[in-house]
Scaffold this motif. Structure first.
Motif, PDB file in Angstrom:
ATOM      1  N   GLY A 178      -6.729  -4.549   1.072  1.00  0.00           N
ATOM      2  CA  GLY A 178      -7.713  -3.626   0.447  1.00  0.00           C
ATOM      3  C   GLY A 178      -7.113  -2.132   0.167  1.00  0.00           C
ATOM      4  O   GLY A 178      -7.330  -1.461  -0.813  1.00  0.00           O
ATOM      5  N   ASN A 179      -6.346  -1.914   1.154  1.00  0.00           N
ATOM      6  CA  ASN A 179      -5.455  -0.660   1.155  1.00  0.00           C
ATOM      7  C   ASN A 179      -4.454  -0.632   0.047  1.00  0.00           C
ATOM      8  O   ASN A 179      -4.375   0.128  -0.998  1.00  0.00           O
ATOM      9  CB  ASN A 179      -4.656  -0.361   2.409  1.00  0.00           C
ATOM     10  CG  ASN A 179      -3.849   0.901   2.370  1.00  0.00           C
ATOM     11  OD1 ASN A 179      -2.588   0.888   1.394  1.00  0.00           O
ATOM     12  ND2 ASN A 179      -3.911   1.812   3.176  1.00  0.00           N
ATOM     13  N   ILE A 180      -3.803  -1.851  -0.142  1.00  0.00           N
ATOM     14  CA  ILE A 180      -2.860  -2.185  -1.313  1.00  0.00           C
ATOM     15  C   ILE A 180      -3.578  -2.019  -2.582  1.00  0.00           C
ATOM     16  O   ILE A 180      -2.917  -1.667  -3.670  1.00  0.00           O
ATOM     17  CB  ILE A 180      -2.233  -3.407  -1.146  1.00  0.00           C
ATOM     18  CG1 ILE A 180      -1.190  -3.283   0.214  1.00  0.00           C
ATOM     19  CG2 ILE A 180      -1.371  -3.612  -2.201  1.00  0.00           C
ATOM     20  CD1 ILE A 180      -0.841  -4.597   0.731  1.00  0.00           C
ATOM     21  N   VAL A 181      -4.644  -2.776  -2.703  1.00  0.00           N
ATOM     22  CA  VAL A 181      -5.422  -2.875  -3.993  1.00  0.00           C
ATOM     23  C   VAL A 181      -5.869  -1.308  -4.326  1.00  0.00           C
ATOM     24  O   VAL A 181      -5.884  -0.870  -5.644  1.00  0.00           O
ATOM     25  CB  VAL A 181      -6.624  -3.631  -3.894  1.00  0.00           C
ATOM     26  CG1 VAL A 181      -7.597  -3.197  -4.977  1.00  0.00           C
ATOM     27  CG2 VAL A 181      -6.264  -5.145  -3.800  1.00  0.00           C
ATOM     28  N   TYR A 182      -6.362  -0.564  -3.541  1.00  0.00           N
ATOM     29  CA  TYR A 182      -6.661   0.733  -3.674  1.00  0.00           C
ATOM     30  C   TYR A 182      -5.383   1.680  -4.530  1.00  0.00           C
ATOM     31  O   TYR A 182      -5.380   2.163  -5.620  1.00  0.00           O
ATOM     32  CB  TYR A 182      -7.044   1.575  -2.543  1.00  0.00           C
ATOM     33  CG  TYR A 182      -7.351   3.162  -3.042  1.00  0.00           C
ATOM     34  CD1 TYR A 182      -8.269   3.406  -3.726  1.00  0.00           C
ATOM     35  CD2 TYR A 182      -6.741   3.975  -2.375  1.00  0.00           C
ATOM     36  CE1 TYR A 182      -8.445   4.870  -4.193  1.00  0.00           C
ATOM     37  CE2 TYR A 182      -6.765   5.461  -2.536  1.00  0.00           C
ATOM     38  CZ  TYR A 182      -7.890   5.771  -3.483  1.00  0.00           C
ATOM     39  OH  TYR A 182      -7.937   7.052  -3.858  1.00  0.00           O
ATOM     40  N   HIS A 183      -4.244   1.610  -3.675  1.00  0.00           N
ATOM     41  CA  HIS A 183      -3.117   2.289  -4.201  1.00  0.00           C
ATOM     42  C   HIS A 183      -2.410   1.870  -5.355  1.00  0.00           C
ATOM     43  O   HIS A 183      -2.137   2.478  -6.533  1.00  0.00           O
ATOM     44  CB  HIS A 183      -1.934   2.429  -3.031  1.00  0.00           C
ATOM     45  CG  HIS A 183      -2.532   3.383  -2.262  1.00  0.00           C
ATOM     46  ND1 HIS A 183      -2.386   4.834  -2.155  1.00  0.00           N
ATOM     47  CD2 HIS A 183      -3.044   3.205  -0.769  1.00  0.00           C
ATOM     48  CE1 HIS A 183      -3.098   5.534  -1.216  1.00  0.00           C
ATOM     49  NE2 HIS A 183      -3.323   4.686  -0.237  1.00  0.00           N
ATOM     50  N   ALA A 184      -2.558   0.501  -5.624  1.00  0.00           N
ATOM     51  CA  ALA A 184      -1.954  -0.314  -6.815  1.00  0.00           C
ATOM     52  C   ALA A 184      -3.116   0.079  -7.929  1.00  0.00           C
ATOM     53  O   ALA A 184      -2.789   0.320  -9.167  1.00  0.00           O
ATOM     54  CB  ALA A 184      -1.818  -1.667  -6.693  1.00  0.00           C
ATOM     55  N   GLY A 185      -4.488   0.178  -7.722  1.00  0.00           N
ATOM     56  CA  GLY A 185      -5.222   0.353  -8.494  1.00  0.00           C
ATOM     57  C   GLY A 185      -5.086   1.791  -9.074  1.00  0.00           C
ATOM     58  O   GLY A 185      -5.494   2.237 -10.452  1.00  0.00           O
ATOM     59  N   LEU A 186      -4.823   2.982  -8.357  1.00  0.00           N
ATOM     60  CA  LEU A 186      -4.459   3.961  -8.940  1.00  0.00           C
ATOM     61  C   LEU A 186      -3.295   3.999  -9.882  1.00  0.00           C
ATOM     62  O   LEU A 186      -3.580   4.750 -10.910  1.00  0.00           O
ATOM     63  CB  LEU A 186      -4.125   4.896  -7.606  1.00  0.00           C
ATOM     64  CG  LEU A 186      -5.210   5.463  -6.681  1.00  0.00           C
ATOM     65  CD1 LEU A 186      -4.735   6.428  -5.331  1.00  0.00           C
ATOM     66  CD2 LEU A 186      -6.347   6.171  -7.075  1.00  0.00           C
ATOM     67  N   ARG A 187      -2.369   3.333  -9.604  1.00  0.00           N
ATOM     68  CA  ARG A 187      -1.218   3.300 -10.447  1.00  0.00           C
ATOM     69  C   ARG A 187      -1.687   2.590 -11.784  1.00  0.00           C
ATOM     70  O   ARG A 187      -1.539   2.797 -12.974  1.00  0.00           O
ATOM     71  CB  ARG A 187      -0.071   2.394  -9.989  1.00  0.00           C
ATOM     72  CG  ARG A 187       0.696   3.267  -8.663  1.00  0.00           C
ATOM     73  CD  ARG A 187       1.879   2.492  -8.540  1.00  0.00           C
ATOM     74  NE  ARG A 187       2.376   3.146  -7.204  1.00  0.00           N
ATOM     75  CZ  ARG A 187       3.474   2.314  -6.616  1.00  0.00           C
ATOM     76  NH1 ARG A 187       4.287   1.279  -7.341  1.00  0.00           N
ATOM     77  NH2 ARG A 187       3.853   2.749  -5.579  1.00  0.00           N
ATOM     78  N   ALA A 188      -2.498   1.578 -11.546  1.00  0.00           N
ATOM     79  CA  ALA A 188      -2.905   0.797 -12.711  1.00  0.00           C
ATOM     80  C   ALA A 188      -3.991   1.699 -13.611  1.00  0.00           C
ATOM     81  O   ALA A 188      -3.676   1.160 -14.896  1.00  0.00           O
ATOM     82  CB  ALA A 188      -3.740  -0.550 -12.134  1.00  0.00           C
ATOM     83  N   ALA A 189      -4.661   2.334 -13.175  1.00  0.00           N
ATOM     84  CA  ALA A 189      -5.624   3.273 -13.957  1.00  0.00           C
ATOM     85  C   ALA A 189      -4.470   4.062 -14.773  1.00  0.00           C
ATOM     86  O   ALA A 189      -4.945   4.435 -15.862  1.00  0.00           O
ATOM     87  CB  ALA A 189      -6.372   4.069 -13.207  1.00  0.00           C
TER      88      ALA A 189
END
Length: 336
Positions: A178-189
């Motif tokens: 979940g932590n990884i998804v959040y930080h990767a999500g910031l990049r993906a945005a």
């Protein structure tokens, strides 16, 4: 112990050594130089891509970066092979837990969880094998998850192109995932235009792993938790964060980071974020603080916090997955 106590790896108060006590929770042994030894290989479940196999969900492994030994394990419900190509469900990109230091998509618990999720949602699930700490400290896992998104974006894999709608993708992670998804999500945005035709509709953070230098109420209340005691959290963060970083580093504590631009982009893109947890998890207060932080930034949050339970409940006890999957199905439908 007060809320103001800074995080350190404190030896257990009992007569047991740190490694004796740690081995009851994690199959590792700490070394004097700050590294650790993995004491046992976690059994792997092989992929099952044969359409003639009895499994209701097919699976296969696809290499991502041979140098980093990363891969994707794809899960495809068998009935999808008979479904009209016009009716494609969302794609779920899943990131497993394990404290950043253990496990893979082939771990039986995560393999079975993704298989059951694919069957319940009728969707293709792509589970990411990322590099593990401390050999590869954060942000390596974030980098590998982004590699997976860029691979999916350009892939001609039949399962992805014929049976999944990559223009309606959701990133989901459990615990450290979940932590990884959040930080990767910031990049993906921030890189949304470069990821086209892949389009992300939202993030699903399942019992996400966040922390901080000051203990929260739930961490103090559940300091001796049977699943995730305080000293195990200390060890995991010490092994996974960049060397010299404390637990108020943005990778650990998103409430003190400076990601306003990326969150603004997430809001502009219309992403929603589902946060799940339970009051038997020491990380509960972190998860609720995180949800409040997103809401203050204007990001729409769907909360699913349950009474009782424990950290990673649905991974450990498959009989408890139905409420989570039902909430996930509703979330991916209303986000379209």
């Amino acid at each position: 112990m007060s809320n103001e106590e800074a995080t350190t790896i404190t030896p257990p108060s009992s007569s047991d050594s740190m490694n004796d006590k740690l081995s009851r929770y994690l199959p590792i042994s700490l070394n004097p130089d700050g590294s650790f030894t993995r004491l046992a290989e976690i059994p792997n479940t092989p992929a099952s891509p044969d359409p003639n196999s009895p499994s209701p969900v097919l699976s296969k492994d696809i290499p991502l970066n041979p140098h980093n030994q990363t891969f994707l394990r794809l899960f495809l419900p068998r009935h999808s092979l008979r479904r009209s190509a016009a009716a494609k469900p969302p794609l779920i990109v899943y990131v497993h837990g394990g404290g950043f230091i253990l496990s893979s998509p082939a771990n039986p618990s995560f393999h079975n969880f993704c298989s059951e999720m694919a069957a319940y949602l009728g969707a293709v699930v792509a589970s990411v094998k990322y590099r593990l700490a401390p050999e590869h400290r954060l942000p390596a896992a974030y980098d590998d998850t982004m590699d997976a998104l860029y691979w999916i974006r350009a892939s001609e894999d039949e399962w992805l192109r014929e049976f999944a709608d990559i223009t309606n993708c959701f990133l989901m992670g459990t615990s450290a995932g979940g932590n990884i998804v959040y930080h990767a999500g910031l990049r993906a945005a921030a890189e949304a235009d470069d990821l086209l035709p892949l389009k992300i509709g939202g993030l699903v953070l399942h019992h996400p792993g966040f922390g901080g230098s000051k203990r929260t109420g739930s961490e103090i209340r559940l300091a001796d938790d049977q699943m995730l005691p305080e000293f195990v959290l200390d060890v995991v963060w010490k092994l996974s964060l960049p060397i010299g970083a404390d637990r108020d580093h943005e990778y650990c504590n998103p409430t003190v980071g400076s990601e306003s631009a990326a969150l603004d982009k997430m809001k502009l893109l219309g992403w929603k974020v589902m946060v799940t947890g339970c009051d038997g998890d020491p990380l509960l207060d972190r998860q609720m603080e995180f949800a409040k932080m997103l809401e203050k930034k204007g990001v729409e949050v769907v909360r699913q916090f349950d009474e009782g339970g424990y950290h990673g409940l649905e991974i450990i006890d498959p009989t408890k997955t139905t409420p989570l999957f039902a909430g996930l199905k509703e979330f991916t439908t209303i986000s379209q």
